[in-house]
Design a protein around this motif. Structure first.
Motif, PDB file in Angstrom:
ATOM      1  N   SER A   1       2.592   3.422  11.036  1.00  0.00           N
ATOM      2  CA  SER A   1       3.019   4.584  10.545  1.00  0.00           C
ATOM      3  C   SER A   1       4.045   4.958  11.128  1.00  0.00           C
ATOM      4  CB  SER A   1       1.957   5.673  10.440  1.00  0.00           C
ATOM      5  OG  SER A   1       1.000   5.288   9.518  1.00  0.00           O
ATOM      6  N   ILE A   2       5.229   5.514  10.496  1.00  0.00           N
ATOM      7  CA  ILE A   2       6.423   5.868  11.205  1.00  0.00           C
ATOM      8  C   ILE A   2       6.479   7.341  10.802  1.00  0.00           C
ATOM      9  CG2 ILE A   2       9.071   5.927  11.626  1.00  0.00           C
ATOM     10  CD1 ILE A   2       8.972   2.900  11.202  1.00  0.00           C
ATOM     11  N   VAL A   3       6.624   8.394  11.476  1.00  0.00           N
ATOM     12  CA  VAL A   3       6.708   9.549  11.268  1.00  0.00           C
ATOM     13  C   VAL A   3       8.107  10.071  11.745  1.00  0.00           C
ATOM     14  CG1 VAL A   3       5.593  12.210  11.626  1.00  0.00           C
ATOM     15  CG2 VAL A   3       4.427  10.205  11.664  1.00  0.00           C
ATOM     16  N   GLY A   4       8.842  10.423  10.920  1.00  0.00           N
ATOM     17  CA  GLY A   4      10.242  10.787  11.321  1.00  0.00           C
ATOM     18  C   GLY A   4      11.226   9.923  10.719  1.00  0.00           C
ATOM     19  N   MET A   5      11.854  10.222   9.525  1.00  0.00           N
ATOM     20  CA  MET A   5      12.699   9.031   8.896  1.00  0.00           C
ATOM     21  C   MET A   5      14.201   9.260   8.938  1.00  0.00           C
ATOM     22  SD  MET A   5      10.852   6.346   8.421  1.00  0.00           S
ATOM     23  CE  MET A   5      12.045   5.438   7.331  1.00  0.00           C
ATOM     24  N   GLY A   6      14.827   9.934  10.158  1.00  0.00           N
ATOM     25  CA  GLY A   6      16.006  10.294  10.335  1.00  0.00           C
ATOM     26  C   GLY A   6      16.661   8.522  10.857  1.00  0.00           C
ATOM     27  N   SER A   7      17.795   8.555  11.469  1.00  0.00           N
ATOM     28  CA  SER A   7      18.509   7.532  11.741  1.00  0.00           C
ATOM     29  C   SER A   7      17.649   6.411  12.538  1.00  0.00           C
ATOM     30  CB  SER A   7      19.574   7.573  12.277  1.00  0.00           C
ATOM     31  OG  SER A   7      19.525   8.299  13.692  1.00  0.00           O
ATOM     32  N   VAL A   8      16.901   7.203  13.523  1.00  0.00           N
ATOM     33  CA  VAL A   8      16.039   6.176  14.328  1.00  0.00           C
ATOM     34  C   VAL A   8      14.865   5.741  13.531  1.00  0.00           C
ATOM     35  CG1 VAL A   8      14.442   5.994  16.661  1.00  0.00           C
ATOM     36  CG2 VAL A   8      16.880   6.961  16.379  1.00  0.00           C
ATOM     37  N   GLY A   9      14.084   6.612  12.958  1.00  0.00           N
ATOM     38  CA  GLY A   9      12.911   6.057  12.146  1.00  0.00           C
ATOM     39  C   GLY A   9      13.319   5.065  10.844  1.00  0.00           C
ATOM     40  N   THR A  10      14.591   5.271  10.299  1.00  0.00           N
ATOM     41  CA  THR A  10      14.928   4.286   9.268  1.00  0.00           C
ATOM     42  C   THR A  10      15.161   2.822  10.002  1.00  0.00           C
ATOM     43  OG1 THR A  10      15.756   6.074   8.008  1.00  0.00           O
ATOM     44  CG2 THR A  10      16.686   3.989   7.744  1.00  0.00           C
ATOM     45  N   ARG A  11      15.754   2.970  11.113  1.00  0.00           N
ATOM     46  CA  ARG A  11      16.286   1.662  11.734  1.00  0.00           C
ATOM     47  C   ARG A  11      14.990   0.914  12.242  1.00  0.00           C
ATOM     48  NH1 ARG A  11      20.314   4.575  14.720  1.00  0.00           N
ATOM     49  NH2 ARG A  11      19.043   4.467  16.444  1.00  0.00           N
ATOM     50  N   ALA A  12      14.069   1.691  12.705  1.00  0.00           N
ATOM     51  CA  ALA A  12      12.726   1.421  12.972  1.00  0.00           C
ATOM     52  C   ALA A  12      12.023   0.522  12.022  1.00  0.00           C
ATOM     53  CB  ALA A  12      11.725   2.280  13.816  1.00  0.00           C
ATOM     54  N   ALA A  13      12.002   1.284  10.886  1.00  0.00           N
ATOM     55  CA  ALA A  13      11.331   0.720   9.594  1.00  0.00           C
ATOM     56  C   ALA A  13      11.801  -0.518   9.093  1.00  0.00           C
ATOM     57  CB  ALA A  13      11.194   1.776   8.311  1.00  0.00           C
ATOM     58  N   ARG A  14      13.038  -0.849   8.982  1.00  0.00           N
ATOM     59  CA  ARG A  14      14.013  -2.036   8.832  1.00  0.00           C
ATOM     60  C   ARG A  14      13.686  -3.111   9.758  1.00  0.00           C
ATOM     61  NH1 ARG A  14      18.691   1.680   7.163  1.00  0.00           N
ATOM     62  NH2 ARG A  14      18.365   1.759   4.622  1.00  0.00           N
ATOM     63  N   ARG A  15      13.577  -2.663  10.957  1.00  0.00           N
ATOM     64  CA  ARG A  15      13.308  -3.592  12.033  1.00  0.00           C
ATOM     65  C   ARG A  15      11.683  -4.164  11.634  1.00  0.00           C
ATOM     66  NH1 ARG A  15      17.687  -5.506  15.191  1.00  0.00           N
ATOM     67  NH2 ARG A  15      19.023  -3.859  15.397  1.00  0.00           N
ATOM     68  N   LEU A  16      11.047  -3.449  11.439  1.00  0.00           N
ATOM     69  CA  LEU A  16       9.597  -3.822  11.502  1.00  0.00           C
ATOM     70  C   LEU A  16       9.506  -4.576  10.205  1.00  0.00           C
ATOM     71  CD1 LEU A  16       7.693  -0.638  12.486  1.00  0.00           C
ATOM     72  CD2 LEU A  16       7.690  -2.731  13.946  1.00  0.00           C
ATOM     73  N   LEU A  17       9.897  -4.144   9.162  1.00  0.00           N
ATOM     74  CA  LEU A  17       9.722  -4.899   7.820  1.00  0.00           C
ATOM     75  C   LEU A  17      10.459  -6.498   8.109  1.00  0.00           C
ATOM     76  CD1 LEU A  17      10.399  -2.101   5.230  1.00  0.00           C
ATOM     77  CD2 LEU A  17       8.357  -3.516   5.585  1.00  0.00           C
ATOM     78  N   ALA A  18      11.664  -6.405   8.812  1.00  0.00           N
ATOM     79  CA  ALA A  18      12.099  -7.510   8.934  1.00  0.00           C
ATOM     80  C   ALA A  18      11.392  -8.554   9.819  1.00  0.00           C
ATOM     81  CB  ALA A  18      13.406  -7.357   9.595  1.00  0.00           C
ATOM     82  N   ALA A  19      10.917  -8.100  10.885  1.00  0.00           N
ATOM     83  CA  ALA A  19      10.120  -8.956  12.023  1.00  0.00           C
ATOM     84  C   ALA A  19       8.597  -9.219  11.270  1.00  0.00           C
ATOM     85  CB  ALA A  19       9.776  -8.011  13.106  1.00  0.00           C
ATOM     86  N   GLU A  20       7.998  -8.404  10.501  1.00  0.00           N
ATOM     87  CA  GLU A  20       6.854  -8.593   9.920  1.00  0.00           C
ATOM     88  C   GLU A  20       6.750  -8.222   8.630  1.00  0.00           C
ATOM     89  OE1 GLU A  20       3.894  -9.835  11.554  1.00  0.00           O
ATOM     90  OE2 GLU A  20       4.977 -10.213  13.288  1.00  0.00           O
ATOM     91  N   PRO A  21       7.329  -9.045   7.638  1.00  0.00           N
ATOM     92  CA  PRO A  21       7.593  -8.611   5.986  1.00  0.00           C
ATOM     93  C   PRO A  21       6.039  -8.332   5.485  1.00  0.00           C
ATOM     94  CG  PRO A  21       8.619 -10.947   6.685  1.00  0.00           C
ATOM     95  CD  PRO A  21       7.990 -10.473   7.841  1.00  0.00           C
ATOM     96  N   ASP A  22       4.986  -8.904   6.065  1.00  0.00           N
ATOM     97  CA  ASP A  22       3.664  -8.500   5.225  1.00  0.00           C
ATOM     98  C   ASP A  22       3.138  -7.168   5.961  1.00  0.00           C
ATOM     99  OD1 ASP A  22       3.873 -10.330   3.568  1.00  0.00           O
ATOM    100  OD2 ASP A  22       3.032 -11.808   5.003  1.00  0.00           O
ATOM    101  N   ILE A  23       3.743  -6.392   7.149  1.00  0.00           N
ATOM    102  CA  ILE A  23       3.195  -5.410   7.609  1.00  0.00           C
ATOM    103  C   ILE A  23       2.635  -4.394   6.595  1.00  0.00           C
ATOM    104  CG2 ILE A  23       5.430  -4.096   7.760  1.00  0.00           C
ATOM    105  CD1 ILE A  23       4.555  -3.357  10.694  1.00  0.00           C
ATOM    106  N   ALA A  24       1.717  -3.764   7.028  1.00  0.00           N
ATOM    107  CA  ALA A  24       1.233  -2.347   6.359  1.00  0.00           C
ATOM    108  C   ALA A  24       1.637  -1.283   6.889  1.00  0.00           C
ATOM    109  CB  ALA A  24      -0.489  -2.511   6.399  1.00  0.00           C
TER     110      ALA A  24
END
Length: 144
Positions: free
Chosen positions: A6-29
């Protein structure tokens, strides 16, 4: 089985983190939460959009905090005047991408450990590349 994050806080850092995680692990929950729900909308269909911080915490093994101030961290972790974390984080890793100053981060870390969780903050430690947790931490490092 991949970790639930889970990511809490979707400003610029949280948004980058979400994109990186989805790119690294496309099947991530992946579960996302921000006090401004619209910030999560770009990820609808790729992640679960939580309606509260508590829901985001419950849905995860790893909690990524991308919050700008200690006050928001305290609210998310239900840490009040006694300094104790009361949110359900036992057995979970809390990753702080924008940690408070060192002394405050140490107090927060102790409170998280007292609540049964683990705490790490940016810059994130490097671990064995084979472990799913290590791959996710590597992806998060790139987002900071």
């Amino acid at each position: 089985m991949s970790l639930r994050v889970s990511i809490v806080g979707m400003g610029s850092v949280g948004t980058r983190a979400a994109r990186r995680l989805l790119a690294a692990e496309p099947d991530i929950a992946l579960t996302l939460y921000d006090i401004e729900a619209a910030r999560c909308e770009d990820f609808r269909g790729s992640a679960t959009l939580a309606t509260s911080a508590r829901e985001a915490l419950a849905e995860s093994d790893m909690i990524v905090l991308a919050l700008p101030r200690e006050r928001e961290i305290d609210r998310t972790l239900e840490r009040f005047s006694d300094g104790q974390v009361t949110a359900p984080i036992a057995g979970k890793l809390v990753v702080d991408l924008a940690p408070p100053p060192a002394e405050q981060a140490q107090r927060l870390g102790r409170a998280i450990v007292s609540a049964g969780g683990r705490y790490t903050c940016a810059p994130l430690p490097r671990a064995g590349a084979d472990a799913p947790e290590a791959r996710l931490l590597g992806a998060l490092n790139a987002a900071v």
